[in-house]
Design an enzyme around this catalytic site. Structure first.
Site, PDB file in Angstrom:
ATOM      1  CB  ALA A  29      -3.715   0.796 -13.635  1.00 10.81           C
ATOM      2  CB  ALA A  50       4.162   2.617  21.019  1.00  8.44           C
ATOM      3  CB  CYS A  86       1.491   2.797   1.516  1.00  9.95           C
ATOM      4  SG  CYS A  86       2.062   1.277   0.794  1.00  9.95           S
ATOM      5  CG  LEU A 127      -8.702   2.391  -7.974  1.00 10.91           C
ATOM      6  CD1 LEU A 127      -8.011   1.351  -8.659  1.00 10.91           C
ATOM      7  CD2 LEU A 127      -9.108   3.523  -8.782  1.00 10.91           C
ATOM      8  CD  GLN A 184      -2.503   1.090   0.330  1.00 10.09           C
ATOM      9  OE1 GLN A 184      -2.149   2.345   0.339  1.00 10.09           O
ATOM     10  NE2 GLN A 184      -3.339   0.527  -0.349  1.00 10.09           N
ATOM     11  CE1 TYR A 217       6.834  -9.649  18.364  1.00  8.88           C
ATOM     12  CE2 TYR A 217       8.295  -8.104  17.428  1.00  8.88           C
ATOM     13  CZ  TYR A 217       7.416  -8.619  17.276  1.00  8.88           C
ATOM     14  OH  TYR A 217       6.424  -8.461  16.142  1.00  8.88           O
ATOM     15  NE  ARG A 245      14.987  -3.593  15.010  1.00  9.31           N
ATOM     16  CZ  ARG A 245      13.925  -3.619  14.093  1.00  9.31           C
ATOM     17  NH1 ARG A 245      13.919  -4.767  13.591  1.00  9.31           N
ATOM     18  NH2 ARG A 245      13.214  -2.737  14.157  1.00  9.31           N
ATOM     19  CD  GLU A 282      10.883  -2.761  16.760  1.00 11.46           C
ATOM     20  OE1 GLU A 282      11.851  -3.141  17.452  1.00 11.46           O
ATOM     21  OE2 GLU A 282      10.819  -1.886  15.773  1.00 11.46           O
ATOM     22  CG  HIS A 306       4.812  -4.318  17.235  1.00 10.93           C
ATOM     23  ND1 HIS A 306       5.340  -3.505  16.277  1.00 10.93           N
ATOM     24  CD2 HIS A 306       5.567  -5.589  17.054  1.00 10.93           C
ATOM     25  CE1 HIS A 306       6.429  -4.204  15.492  1.00 10.93           C
ATOM     26  NE2 HIS A 306       6.458  -5.663  15.897  1.00 10.93           N
TER      27      HIS A 306
HETATM   28  P1  NAP Z   1     -14.059   4.389  -0.798  1.00  8.51           P
HETATM   29  O1  NAP Z   1     -13.011   3.925   0.010  1.00  8.51           O
HETATM   30  O2  NAP Z   1     -14.900   3.295  -1.614  1.00  8.51           O
HETATM   31  O3  NAP Z   1     -15.064   5.175   0.048  1.00  8.51           O
HETATM   32  C1  NAP Z   1     -16.231   5.863  -0.245  1.00  8.51           C
HETATM   33  C2  NAP Z   1     -16.861   6.434   0.815  1.00  8.51           C
HETATM   34  O4  NAP Z   1     -18.208   7.057   0.219  1.00  8.51           O
HETATM   35  C3  NAP Z   1     -17.446   5.486   1.806  1.00  8.51           C
HETATM   36  O5  NAP Z   1     -17.091   5.997   3.070  1.00  8.51           O
HETATM   37  C4  NAP Z   1     -18.839   5.206   1.555  1.00  8.51           C
HETATM   38  O6  NAP Z   1     -19.496   5.231   2.724  1.00  8.51           O
HETATM   39  C5  NAP Z   1     -19.517   6.205   0.930  1.00  8.51           C
HETATM   40  N1  NAP Z   1     -20.318   6.440  -0.108  1.00  8.51           N
HETATM   41  C6  NAP Z   1     -20.302   5.427  -0.868  1.00  8.51           C
HETATM   42  N2  NAP Z   1     -21.420   5.484  -1.944  1.00  8.51           N
HETATM   43  C7  NAP Z   1     -21.919   6.677  -1.567  1.00  8.51           C
HETATM   44  C8  NAP Z   1     -23.331   7.331  -1.857  1.00  8.51           C
HETATM   45  N3  NAP Z   1     -23.952   6.904  -2.901  1.00  8.51           N
HETATM   46  N4  NAP Z   1     -23.638   8.393  -1.205  1.00  8.51           N
HETATM   47  C9  NAP Z   1     -23.021   9.115  -0.023  1.00  8.51           C
HETATM   48  N5  NAP Z   1     -21.814   8.269   0.415  1.00  8.51           N
HETATM   49  C10 NAP Z   1     -21.287   7.326  -0.323  1.00  8.51           C
HETATM   50  O7  NAP Z   1     -13.616   5.290  -1.765  1.00  8.51           O
HETATM   51  P2  NAP Z   1     -12.691   6.689  -1.707  1.00  8.51           P
HETATM   52  O8  NAP Z   1     -12.592   7.103  -0.350  1.00  8.51           O
HETATM   53  O9  NAP Z   1     -13.014   7.396  -2.533  1.00  8.51           O
HETATM   54  O10 NAP Z   1     -11.310   6.099  -2.123  1.00  8.51           O
HETATM   55  C11 NAP Z   1     -10.979   5.436  -2.956  1.00  8.51           C
HETATM   56  C12 NAP Z   1      -9.828   4.244  -2.980  1.00  8.51           C
HETATM   57  O11 NAP Z   1      -8.812   4.845  -2.841  1.00  8.51           O
HETATM   58  C13 NAP Z   1     -10.101   3.743  -1.550  1.00  8.51           C
HETATM   59  O12 NAP Z   1     -10.777   2.575  -1.655  1.00  8.51           O
HETATM   60  C14 NAP Z   1      -8.673   3.476  -1.087  1.00  8.51           C
HETATM   61  O13 NAP Z   1      -8.204   2.146  -1.299  1.00  8.51           O
HETATM   62  C15 NAP Z   1      -7.964   4.469  -2.094  1.00  8.51           C
HETATM   63  N6  NAP Z   1      -7.241   5.350  -1.135  1.00  8.51           N
HETATM   64  C16 NAP Z   1      -6.660   4.934   0.170  1.00  8.51           C
HETATM   65  C17 NAP Z   1      -6.013   5.701   0.856  1.00  8.51           C
HETATM   66  C18 NAP Z   1      -5.123   5.131   2.048  1.00  8.51           C
HETATM   67  O14 NAP Z   1      -5.141   5.801   3.113  1.00  8.51           O
HETATM   68  N7  NAP Z   1      -5.028   3.823   2.174  1.00  8.51           N
HETATM   69  C19 NAP Z   1      -6.305   7.044   0.716  1.00  8.51           C
HETATM   70  C20 NAP Z   1      -7.105   7.604  -0.112  1.00  8.51           C
HETATM   71  C21 NAP Z   1      -7.552   6.500  -1.303  1.00  8.51           C
HETATM   72  P3  NAP Z   1     -21.156   5.002   3.380  1.00  8.51           P
HETATM   73  O15 NAP Z   1     -21.431   4.038   2.039  1.00  8.51           O
HETATM   74  O16 NAP Z   1     -21.018   4.124   4.406  1.00  8.51           O
HETATM   75  O17 NAP Z   1     -21.651   6.183   3.262  1.00  8.51           O
HETATM   76 FE1  SF4 Z   2       6.861   0.199   1.150  1.00 10.43          FE
HETATM   77 FE2  SF4 Z   2       5.259  -1.689   1.850  1.00 10.43          FE
HETATM   78 FE3  SF4 Z   2       4.268   0.249   0.690  1.00 10.43          FE
HETATM   79 FE4  SF4 Z   2       5.875  -1.428  -0.778  1.00 10.43          FE
HETATM   80  S1  SF4 Z   2       3.816  -1.870   0.343  1.00 10.43           S
HETATM   81  S2  SF4 Z   2       5.762   0.845  -0.703  1.00 10.43           S
HETATM   82  S3  SF4 Z   2       7.452  -1.897   0.961  1.00 10.43           S
HETATM   83  S4  SF4 Z   2       5.472   0.140   2.771  1.00 10.43           S
END
Ligand code: NAP
Ligand code: SF4
Length: 669
Positions: free
Chosen positions: A385, A255, A338, A653, A340, A167, A215, A165, A253
């Site tokens: 949820a 890469a 993910c 969310l 996350q 290191y 490793r 990795e 890391h």
């Molecule tokens: P979000 O992350 O809150 O993004 C909303 C987007 O809309 C932002 O880019 C924001 O940017 C824009 N926005 C907000 N209010 C607006 C308005 N009134 N007019 C125009 N643009 C506006 O929400 P989301 O994309 O719907 O995702 C929801 C949640 O799902 C995320 O927070 C995320 O945690 C989760 N999710 C995660 C992933 C992941 O890959 N980890 C993938 C999908 C969903 P500006 O305000 O700068 O324009």
């Molecule tokens: Fe896998 Fe980490 Fe996502 Fe849990 S948080 S599902 S361990 S990647």
């Protein structure tokens, strides 16, 4: 007769036997640094109880300069040894075996005292390393050997020497980081001297009957990395120097190729490990994106390795092996890769946990005990949820009814699973379905629960989720305007030129969906081509000479946001760069700092820095975030009403917060 004969077969090491072929790979949890050794022990003991054949701890520093960050945990004193004995005793009480990983970070150490073969700063750390002199090198070797001896004293069954990795030990191996001209640099024999010497000294320090894993980086994925012949040469030298087992490391890391993210195909690098099979006499372990017993079994049956390493899947479910053994693989909580709640937490200095299993790392604090007095509980909304809350409450003995107006469970997860590269969400929804059944939750789908229907319950949990936010852009009632819901559900025709309004997680997902045809995540050769990975026999380090070769995008997409910051800046720390890189490979244009003026036949009119611009497009997709859908919470009258998930707070969310909130509420109901 088990379905996993290869996976559940013991592994004989001569002086000891591992009860199966499943290694729990090393993960840094940030638990040790908190000093609550009972909590650390509870974390590992749960994984031992759940049947892991051998556990490897998170990386322990051999000395201060080698720690991943200042203050990183290690075995520096008698007191440290006593603390670690708490862990090893608990694991042994559960019938498990545990090895301590020794991790010297070299130039990846996030501190001013970091050391390396040459004074070349890494792209992922702000600290330039000090080049070691001869005495400095001897100190590092001695400290690693001492750490191994202390691990034995602390009751560990073995150690894993981290040599991959990117290191410290890895840094000596390649000219990318080693420009020395003394006996530790230059020829490959010289560059591999340090890892081999470390292995000899570790073996000498611990004696014969002690597991020593090395490793080894099987494919570096950085410029000027190792060739496959060099990898084999090193592996053979490491075996001769006294290792019992070789584990696989994939990519440094730094890469620019994803190696463990959810968009990496399952077992996507096992073919690399397989190339070493038959070339050494000790067992070889393969790793990366192995998250089901079926995948593990197949790899072992196909001779890709002698053992498999799963790390994050043991966060998602400590009972991975036990459930497979019991023929209940359908109940294994799936790691969806993910990052996350695990790696992203690690980088934020938080305790690593798991999106799917919020108890991971919190075993002593988040306890799911039988309810003192079982009650009738209604949960409205079968998204992440509501599902987590219903399942946990039912596991505690409550009589739970879960309502959803849709005909299927999953809520927003059903949209995520449509996105190329997010196929793992299928397994998550399937697992929720199996758990709903197993826990005895009464499921009422296609049912819109109103206040009247909920009146007979002792407690009501409102998990009704979110609605897309209305961005109120003039002209948004134009027929070319769609919501992300229409697009991801496949309910609408999308034109060839698309403007995506909003660059949050969903704006990125929708863009990926719009430019990608067949998902490369389910087509390994295509995925390797897309990211420029090739056989390390053909090109040093496994980097294809002609670079990434993605499929042509299906559409021209422009992704927009109002904030004047890098698009994608707020995505996950360890995965945001992958989402950005994937879209850039597909020619997606990203524009920040825009104002939306209007939508008409010509397209989306914006201004940037006060200047008007037209995004000429056939379709505009609104991904402007969400707002809580919580009318039900205000309408229900009753002694106890709880609101969770998106219905509670829609901003930022994600499934991690939703599941965590659902489980924690249910633990106390
Ligand atoms: P979000 O992350 O809150 O993004 C909303 C987007 O809309 C932002 O880019 C924001 O940017 C824009 N926005 C907000 N209010 C607006 C308005 N009134 N007019 C125009 N643009 C506006 O929400 P989301 O994309 O719907 O995702 C929801 C949640 O799902 C995320 O927070 C995320 O945690 C989760 N999710 C995660 C992933 C992941 O890959 N980890 C993938 C999908 C969903 P500006 O305000 O700068 O324009
Ligand atoms: Fe896998 Fe980490 Fe996502 Fe849990 S948080 S599902 S361990 S990647």
């Amino acid at each position: 007769m088990t379905s996993y004969p290869h996976m559940l077969r013991p592994l004989e090491l001569g002086f000891t036997t591992l009860k199966n072929r499943v290694l729990m790979g090393s993960m840094h949890t940030n638990l040790e640094e908190r000093g609550d050794w009972n909590r650390v022990a509870a974390f590992y003991a749960a994984r031992a109880r759940g049947g892991a054949g051998l556990i490897v701890t998170g990386g322990m520093a051999p000395n201060a300069e080698g720690g991943v960050f200042p203050g990183a945990s290690g075995l520096f004193s008698e007191e440290d040894i006593a603390h670690h004995r708490v862990i090893t005793d608990r694991v042994h009480d559960e019938g498990g075996k545990i090895a301590m990983q020794i991790l010297h970070a070299g130039r990846y150490a996030y501190g001013p005292d970091c050391v390396a073969p040459s004074a070349i700063k890494s792209p992922i750390s702000p600290f330039p390393p000090t080049e070691l002199d001869e005495a400095g090198i001897e100190k590092q070797i001695a400290d690693i050997a001492t750490a191994a001896a202390r691990a034995r004293e602390a009751g560990y069954d073995g150690v894993e020497v981290m040599g991959s990795e990117g290191y410290f030990l890895n840094q000596f191996l390649v000219t990318h980081t080693n420009r020395r001209e003394d006996r530790w640099g230059g020829s490959y024999e010289n560059r591999m001297r340090l890892p081999v010497e470390v292995m000899k000294r570790v073996r000498a320090a611990v004696g014969k009957d002690f597991i020593v894993i090395f490793r080894l980086s099987m494919i570096d994925l950085v410029p000027n990395g190792s060739t496959h012949d060099e990898v084999v040469q090193l592996a053979q030298a490491i075996e001769a120097a006294g290792a019992n087992i070789l584990n696989t490391g994939i990519g440094w890391h730094e890469a620019r190729v994803p190696t463990i993210a959810t968009s990496v195909p399952r077992a996507g690098f096992a073919w690399v490990t397989k190339k070493l099979m038959g070339k050494v006499g000790i067992p070889v372990i393969t790793s990366n994106r192995i998250n089901t017993p079926e995948v593990a079994e197949q790899l072992l049956a196909e001779g890709c390795a002698d053992m498999v390493s799963l790390a994050r899947p043991f966060l998602a479910d400590p009972d991975f092996v036990a459930k497979a053994e019991a023929g209940r693989a359908d109940l294994i909580a799936p790691c969806i890769a993910c990052n996350q709640a695990c790696l992203d937490h690690t980088f934020q200095g938080k305790v690593s946990s798991c999106l799917v299993n919020p108890r991971a790392g919190h075993e002593t604090e988040l306890v799911i005990a039988p309810a003192e007095s079982p009650r009738r509980i209604a949960v409205v909304g079968a998204g992440p949820a509501g599902l987590s809350c219903a399942i946990t409450a039912a596991q505690r003995g409550h009589a739970v009814t879960l309502f959803d107006q849709a005909d299927e469970i999953g809520g927003q997860l059903n949209m995520a699973r449509k996105v190329p590269g997010k196929e793992e969400f299928d397994g998550l929804v399937d697992w929720f379905a199996a758990m709903v059944k197993e826990a005895g939750v009464t499921l009422q789908l296609g049912t819109r629960a109103d206040a009247g229907a909920l009146s007979g319950f002792d407690a009501v949990v409102v998990a009704t989720g979110v609605l897309p936010r209305d961005p109120q852009i003039p002209g948004q009632d134009h027929p070319k305007v769609l919501s992300y819901v229409d697009v991801l559900r496949g309910d609408a025709e999308v034109g060839r030129r698309v403007a995506v309004v909003g660059a949050g997680g969903i704006g990125f997902d929708v863009s990926e969906f719009l430019v990608t045809g067949k998902s490369p995540t389910v087509d390994l050769p295509e995925w390797l081509r897309e990211w420029g990975v090739t056989d390390p026999d053909k090109a040093r380090s496994g980097l294809a000479p002609d670079g990434p070769q993605p499929e042509a995008p299906l559409r021209e997409v422009v992704l927009l946001q109002r904030k004047a910051e890098k698009v994608g800046k707020r995505l996950g720390k360890t995965t945001g760069w992958i989402h950005r890189a994937a879209l850039m490979l597909k020619g997606v244009q990203m524009k920040a700092g825009v104002n939306y003026e209007r939508i008409d036949d010509a397209g989306l009119h914006i201004t940037r820095d006060g200047k008007p611009e037209l995004i000429a497009c056939d379709t505009v997709v609104l991904c402007a975030g969400q707002e809580s859908l919580r009318a039900l919470a205000d309408a229900v009258e009753g002694p106890e009403v709880h609101v969770i998930g998106g219905a509670d707070v829609a901003a930022e969310l994600d499934a991690k917060r939703a599941i965590d909130q659902g489980v924690r509420l249910a633990a106390g109901l």
